[in-house]
Design an enzyme around this catalytic site. Structure first.
Site, PDB file in Angstrom:
ATOM      1  N   GLU A   1      72.360  27.966  39.683  1.00  0.00           N
ATOM      2  CA  GLU A   1      71.807  27.629  40.996  1.00  0.00           C
ATOM      3  C   GLU A   1      72.674  26.689  41.810  1.00  0.00           C
ATOM      4  OE1 GLU A   1      68.069  25.465  41.215  1.00  0.00           O
ATOM      5  OE2 GLU A   1      68.373  24.686  39.217  1.00  0.00           O
TER       6      GLU A   1
ATOM      7  N   GLU B   1      67.522  26.679  30.291  1.00  0.00           N
ATOM      8  CA  GLU B   1      67.576  25.740  31.406  1.00  0.00           C
ATOM      9  C   GLU B   1      69.033  25.438  31.792  1.00  0.00           C
ATOM     10  OE1 GLU B   1      65.791  24.832  33.616  1.00  0.00           O
ATOM     11  OE2 GLU B   1      66.537  22.923  34.354  1.00  0.00           O
TER      12      GLU B   1
ATOM     13  N   ARG C   1      63.406  21.106  51.669  1.00  0.00           N
ATOM     14  CA  ARG C   1      62.420  22.184  51.613  1.00  0.00           C
ATOM     15  C   ARG C   1      62.935  23.466  52.250  1.00  0.00           C
ATOM     16  NH1 ARG C   1      57.142  20.353  50.493  1.00  0.00           N
ATOM     17  NH2 ARG C   1      56.441  22.368  51.209  1.00  0.00           N
TER      18      ARG C   1
ATOM     19  N   CYS D   1      59.239  25.668  54.080  1.00  0.00           N
ATOM     20  CA  CYS D   1      59.837  24.955  55.193  1.00  0.00           C
ATOM     21  C   CYS D   1      59.310  23.524  55.220  1.00  0.00           C
ATOM     22  CB  CYS D   1      59.474  25.651  56.494  1.00  0.00           C
ATOM     23  SG  CYS D   1      59.855  27.393  56.452  1.00  0.00           S
TER      24      CYS D   1
ATOM     25  N   ASN E   1      54.711  26.627  58.167  1.00  0.00           N
ATOM     26  CA  ASN E   1      55.255  26.666  56.816  1.00  0.00           C
ATOM     27  C   ASN E   1      54.388  27.609  56.007  1.00  0.00           C
ATOM     28  OD1 ASN E   1      56.203  26.110  54.214  1.00  0.00           O
ATOM     29  ND2 ASN E   1      54.952  24.267  54.016  1.00  0.00           N
ATOM     30  N   GLY E   2      54.947  28.719  55.542  1.00  0.00           N
ATOM     31  CA  GLY E   2      54.159  29.671  54.749  1.00  0.00           C
ATOM     32  C   GLY E   2      54.477  31.093  55.163  1.00  0.00           C
TER      33      GLY E   2
ATOM     34  N   LYS F   1      70.517  26.015  35.567  1.00  0.00           N
ATOM     35  CA  LYS F   1      71.109  24.902  36.315  1.00  0.00           C
ATOM     36  C   LYS F   1      72.503  25.279  36.811  1.00  0.00           C
ATOM     37  CE  LYS F   1      68.649  22.920  36.953  1.00  0.00           C
ATOM     38  NZ  LYS F   1      67.257  22.649  36.967  1.00  0.00           N
TER      39      LYS F   1
ATOM     40  N   LYS G   1      63.276  23.561  47.820  1.00  0.00           N
ATOM     41  CA  LYS G   1      62.697  22.800  46.721  1.00  0.00           C
ATOM     42  C   LYS G   1      61.327  23.311  46.292  1.00  0.00           C
ATOM     43  CE  LYS G   1      62.700  19.346  43.867  1.00  0.00           C
ATOM     44  NZ  LYS G   1      63.563  19.531  42.692  1.00  0.00           N
TER      45      LYS G   1
ATOM     46  N   HIS H   1      73.767  42.231  19.574  1.00  0.00           N
ATOM     47  CA  HIS H   1      73.018  43.458  19.859  1.00  0.00           C
ATOM     48  C   HIS H   1      73.350  43.984  21.244  1.00  0.00           C
ATOM     49  CE1 HIS H   1      70.790  43.198  16.133  1.00  0.00           C
ATOM     50  NE2 HIS H   1      70.737  41.893  16.346  1.00  0.00           N
TER      51      HIS H   1
ATOM     52  N   TRP I   1      63.242  27.702  55.923  1.00  0.00           N
ATOM     53  CA  TRP I   1      63.746  28.562  54.847  1.00  0.00           C
ATOM     54  C   TRP I   1      63.269  29.957  55.220  1.00  0.00           C
ATOM     55  CZ3 TRP I   1      62.053  31.953  51.042  1.00  0.00           C
ATOM     56  CH2 TRP I   1      62.960  32.223  50.025  1.00  0.00           C
TER      57      TRP I   1
END
Ligand code: F6R
Length: 605
Positions: free
Chosen positions: A485, A478, A27, A2, A99-100, A482, A600, A501, A75
């Site tokens: 997301e 990567e 965030r 957050c 935050n946490g 990208k 983020k 396979h 968040w």
């Protein structure tokens, strides 16, 4: 995850908090809220689900003429996205933002019989009620008692009803920075909220209490001793955290990559060779290790995968890459002969931080590649190689990835040199090759219309496959992340030889396959794999070097990068993959910079 901010000073608190929250929104952006002391010194709270813009509207005619307050953008971890679960939380005489994650909130709820008082489903509200229970007029004592009983990660900002104009903060693991400025005192989870007011700040040390008033900031340890904060200076300005004419931060940050690369590489070159003297990184950590372990999460971990493919063949020692959240629980085989390279843009990712602490406890030497100056990982690692990308605001990492690669390439080159695997000439040629990648990136940025056009096919599909061999496989990982997301298109990356396979069963007519074929020694094998998917009707987007010759009709779209040494093709390829994801997100009309469910900086497990 957050964003939190607190302000006390002569200006209108509401405006400062709302502006700060807009800066911190990356965030977390499920809901937002602010609490301010009003003109009668009573605390007023406004909170809303949705983005900061919704909060701004909700408090347009409220909270005027306040000079002290706290704000939060969430968040969600414990408890769904709702107005009630949004912060700040009120509990008796306490108003709190967090935050946490408080891991023992269940047992604390029982121990202090809080069940009937809680109105939200959050762990944070439990902390607010605990503080109210501990508060007997001495904020320090209450905050200290809170710190003694909560387990987990936290950055708290707290106001007590009978202390108008004062904000108290404490943190464990989660970040908190503070500054006294001409506009007043500020505390926040992130520097971006402070930059409009100052370039000088300090990181609130873990388990210290910071107190803000309109005219001063004080810092104390948990025994009540005053502590002098260690003042730091940011090396970027507000421009770096603005869109500057670009429609999205992500596009701006893609464009910033060539400059960021130069800033990361050039100050570390002496007579054409890599030189870490100014970073105070001794060569002994490179010469005395018998193995390397790279640990990171997400995009940073993908940078590590590229480093592994690059380093191992040159250094001829084992180079392993681990996902930080796995590494910390798998009893890794590391010792004092292991160099553990930790990669993190934010320097705050909780699993990466835990991995760093584990590596240190095993006696390994630790080298952190970090973008955010003064972050926890940077401060705790034995050595730090800062990347100089400036603030990365878009949730999807772009420039941070490129500079992480640049730092890893330089590390690899220095290691090869001091371990006698490269002559001075070979090292100089390697760095010259790295620098050649910068104009190649610029070329790909100029040609971005190619990606803009090709996504028309991609966005109509549910799945996309990426494939490559060797280094190209590492780049594919990567590219797939990208795309997933920010466009929400399911994407997977495969080592091209592995497709048959199992996964080739999923290749049906029109399924997009992004095939990366820049590695000369496996080029023909790679092209055979492309033929195999083409034969099953795949829509092939082929990425090769300029000179590569391929059969007519093999690719539906063929994008060429400038002819570079194989080791450096990742840089222009990264730009292409980022642009594909960017335009796919735009094409689907999605929120490019703040994709759903993400934030983020991942400061919770
Ligand atoms: C993806 C992305 C994430 C981060 C990961 C690690 O675009 O940004 O996968 O790379 O969360 O974050 P840092 O580098 O801050 O440790």
């Amino acid at each position: 995850m957050c964003g939190i901010i607190g302000y006390s000073g002569p200006l209108e608190a509401k405006n400062i908090l709302l502006e700060g929250l807009a800066q911190l929104e990356y965030r977390g952006y499920d809901s937002a809220g602010i609490a301010c002391f009003d003109t009668r010194s009573a605390v007023q709270v406004v909170k809303r689900t949705g983005k900061v813009a919704a909060l701004k509207e909700a408090c347009a005619s409220m909270l005027r003429h306040s000079h002290c307050g706290i704000g939060h953008t969430r968040w969600a971890t414990h408890g769904g996205v709702s107005d009630t679960n949004a912060h700040p939380h009120r509990a008796g005489r306490v108003t709190l933002i967090h935050n946490g994650i408080i891991e023992n909130y269940h047992s604390l709820t029982k121990r202090f019989s809080l069940e009937s008082r809680l109105v939200s489903q959050t762990d944070s509200e439990v902390a607010a009620w605990l503080l109210d229970a501990f508060y007997t007029g001495d904020p320090y004592s209450a905050v200290r008692q809170l710190a003694e009983c909560v387990r987990g990660s936290y950055g708290f900002c707290i106001m007590f009803d009978d202390r108008p104009g004062e904000i108290y903060g404490i943190r464990s693991v989660s970040p908190l920075v503070a500054a006294y400025t001409r506009s007043g005192a500020l505390v926040a989870s992130d520097l971006t909220a402070l930059i409009p007011y100052t370039r000088k700040y300090f990181v609130v040390p873990e388990n210290h209490i910071v107190k803000l008033t309109g005219y001063k900031i004080s810092l104390y340890d948990l025994d009540g001793n005053a502590v002098l904060p260690e003042i730091m200076e940011v090396n970027w300005n507000m421009d770096a955290a603005m869109k500057n004419g670009f429609p999205h931060f992500m596009l701006k940050e893609i464009h910033e990559q060539p400059e960021a690369l130069k800033n990361t590489i050039l100050p570390r070159m002496t007579k054409g060779l890599p030189d870490f003297t100014d970073d105070q990184i001794p060569d002994e950590i490179f010469t005395e290790c018998a193995q390397i372990h790279v640990v990171a999460c997400g995009t940073a971990m993908h940078a590590g995968m590229v480093a592994r493919a690059l380093m191992e063949p040159v250094l001829r020692i084992p180079v392993m890459v681990s996902i930080a959240s796995e590494f910390r629980y798998e009893e890794p085989l590391i010792d004092e002969k292991t160099l553990v390279i930790i990669i993190s843009q934010s320097g705050e990712t909780i699993d990466t931080l835990a991995a760093l602490r584990l590596a240190k406890s095993c006696g390994s030497k630790t080298l952190a590649i970090v973008n955010v100056k003064g972050s926890t990982i940077a401060r705790e690692s034995d050595y730090v190689l800062y990347t100089h990308a400036g603030p990365e605001i878009a949730v999807a990492s772009t420039k941070a990835y490129s500079v992480q690669l640049a730092a890893l390439y330089m590390t690899s080159c220095r290691m090869a040199l001091v371990r006698g695997k490269f002559t001075r000439e070979q090292a100089a040629a390697f760095l010259a090759g790295l620098l050649d990648a910068i104009p190649a990136m610029e070329t790909m940025i100029r040609q971005k219309d190619t990606e803009r056009e090709l996504v028309t096919h991609l966005i109509q599909q549910n799945d996309t496959f990426f494939m490559g061999r060797g280094l190209d496989y590492a780049f594919s990982l990567e590219g797939a992340l990208k795309l997933k997301e920010i466009s929400y298109i399911h994407a997977e990356a495969y080592a091209a030889g592995e497709l048959k396979h199992g996964t080739i069963a999923l290749i049906a007519p029109e399924v997009p396959v992004i095939a990366i074929a820049t590695q000369e020694h496996v080029f023909s094998k790679m092209i055979s794999n492309v033929r195999e998917v083409k034969a099953r009707g795949a829509f092939v987007i082929l990425l090769t070097k300029e000179h590569a010759r391929v059969d007519e009709g093999l690719a539906d779209i063929h994008i060429k990068i400038p002819d570079l040494d194989d080791r450096f093709t990742v840089f222009p390829i990264a730009v292409i993959l980022q642009l594909i994801a960017y335009y796919a997100s735009i094409g689907k009309n999605l929120d490019v910079d703040q994709p759903r469910n993400l934030a983020k900086s991942v400061t919770v497990e």
